[in-house]
Design an enzyme around this catalytic site. Structure first.
Site, PDB file in Angstrom:
ATOM      1  N   HIS A 145      -7.454   7.006   0.408  1.00 19.84           N
ATOM      2  CA  HIS A 145      -6.146   6.398   0.165  1.00 19.84           C
ATOM      3  C   HIS A 145      -5.948   5.136   1.005  1.00 19.84           C
ATOM      4  CE1 HIS A 145      -1.980   6.169  -0.962  1.00 19.84           C
ATOM      5  NE2 HIS A 145      -1.537   6.413   0.265  1.00 19.84           N
ATOM      6  N   HIS A 193       0.849  -1.187   0.000  1.00 19.72           N
ATOM      7  CA  HIS A 193       0.000   0.000   0.000  1.00 19.72           C
ATOM      8  C   HIS A 193       0.883   1.235   0.000  1.00 19.72           C
ATOM      9  CE1 HIS A 193      -1.946   3.304   2.440  1.00 19.72           C
ATOM     10  NE2 HIS A 193      -2.727   3.233   1.374  1.00 19.72           N
ATOM     11  N   SER A 194       0.587   2.190  -0.874  1.00 18.70           N
ATOM     12  CA  SER A 194       1.270   3.476  -0.909  1.00 18.70           C
ATOM     13  C   SER A 194       2.778   3.284  -1.049  1.00 18.70           C
ATOM     14  CB  SER A 194       0.898   4.280   0.341  1.00 18.70           C
ATOM     15  OG  SER A 194       1.207   5.635   0.187  1.00 18.70           O
ATOM     16  N   LEU A 195       3.579   3.725  -0.072  1.00 22.87           N
ATOM     17  CA  LEU A 195       5.019   3.500  -0.126  1.00 22.87           C
ATOM     18  C   LEU A 195       5.336   2.034  -0.368  1.00 22.87           C
ATOM     19  CD1 LEU A 195       8.039   4.155   0.337  1.00 22.87           C
ATOM     20  CD2 LEU A 195       7.579   4.033   2.806  1.00 22.87           C
ATOM     21  N   ALA A 219       3.588  -0.159  -1.970  1.00 23.71           N
ATOM     22  CA  ALA A 219       3.330  -0.496  -3.375  1.00 23.71           C
ATOM     23  C   ALA A 219       4.469  -0.016  -4.254  1.00 23.71           C
ATOM     24  CB  ALA A 219       2.015   0.117  -3.827  1.00 23.71           C
TER      25      ALA A 219
END
Length: 310
Positions: A286, A114-116, A118
């Site tokens: 997010h 997720h986010s960073l 990913a």
């Protein structure tokens, strides 16, 4: 070694074990969900989050699924990077992920990010295309992309910020009551996280001190996160190397400040170079996996079943 999956799920919730993985400057703390005799999916959280971000999602997945949720250095319960050294969050994460893979002698790696996390998964899949089986990305495609002029303009400011945060010893760090701590986390995410989600994150994201007060467990130096960013052209070249099974879950509206047109180009490049590309949109912020895990579970299960037939 291929990931083994049994999709027959009982009513029992998955269970986990807290572990520590040795690294040169300490350890990576992690939650290992499910069987320890199967190679796990490696789950990587977002910036300033921790392994707990995946709790609501994993609790809805089959308990036979093996998932290793790590705290990146400086996050959660993991060791902080040694004093005097800045965080280069994307590259630090890539190296840590490779350390873990080599520590366990795994191959055909599967990643959930997720986010960073990913973005780190993106870099790993591109750097080790022959050793990556699968990548599931939640609401981020690749490292953040800024205009080069903005990077040049802000580099000096970011270095000075790092030196400032580095100078703050524990005696200068503020402590907060539990409720105030949760309020701060909600405010920091501009109320895109539910209070329950914040409480889940803070199970690993803070620790008690005297007088019923708490400190954040994350390294304050993490606030400086825009050093050594790759250019758009570099990200595109990385994208050309990705050939694993790929699932992108995009939250809508998600994180509105993302430069989505450029990320869409990166996704198009990935799609051109892999034979198994899936893109889905779900309604949410997010942190959709944390706020509303049930909405993404069907997409993940459908993806896994297609890759690993029962």
């Amino acid at each position: 070694m291929r990931l083994a999956i049994i999709m027959d799920q009982s009513s029992d919730k998955p269970s986990f074990e807290d572990i520590q993985i040795p690294i040169p400057f300490g350890y990576v703390s992690a939650k290992w969900w499910g069987p320890r005799d199967k190679q796990p999916i490696i789950a990587i959280h977002g910036w300033q989050d921790n392994a707990g971000t995946f709790d609501p999602l994993i609790e809805l997945l089959p308990k036979e699924l093996s998932i290793l949720c790590i705290d990146l250095p400086g996050h959660g319960r993991s060791s902080h990077i040694p004093p005097g050294i800045p965080y280069y969050i994307f590259w630090d994460g890539l190296v840590i992920l490779r350390r873990i893979v080599k520590y366990y002698n795994w191959s055909n790696v599967s990643i959930l990010g997720h986010s960073l996390g990913a973005a780190i998964g993106f870099l790993y899949a591109a750097s080790y295309p022959d050793d990556t089986e699968m990548l599931i990305s939640i609401d981020t495609v690749a490292p953040v992309i800024f205009d080069p002029s903005e990077i040049a303009k802000n580099t000096g400011t970011n270095i000075d910020k790092f030196l400032y945060y580095e100078s703050l010893g524990s005696d200068k760090m503020p402590s907060y009551g539990y409720s105030d701590m949760i309020d701060l986390v909600m405010d920091g995410h501009h109320s895109t996280l539910t209070r329950k989600a914040c409480e889940i994150l803070m199970k690993r994201g803070m620790y008690p001190v005297k007088d019923n007060k708490y400190f954040f467990s994350r390294d304050t130096r993490l606030k400086v996160n825009r050093l050594v960013l790759p250019s758009y052209e570099t990200v595109i070249e990385f994208a050309k190397n990705i050939c694993c099974h790929y699932l992108m879950i995009k939250a809508v509206p998600g994180r509105v400040r993302d430069n989505w047109p450029l990320f869409k180009n990166v996704l198009d490049t990935i799609e051109e170079h892999t034979n198994d590309f899936t893109y889905v949109e779900v309604e949410g912020s997010h942190h959709v996996h944390l706020n509303n895990a049930p909405i993404i579970v069907p997409h993940i299960l459908s993806f896994l079943k297609r890759i690993y037939p029962i």
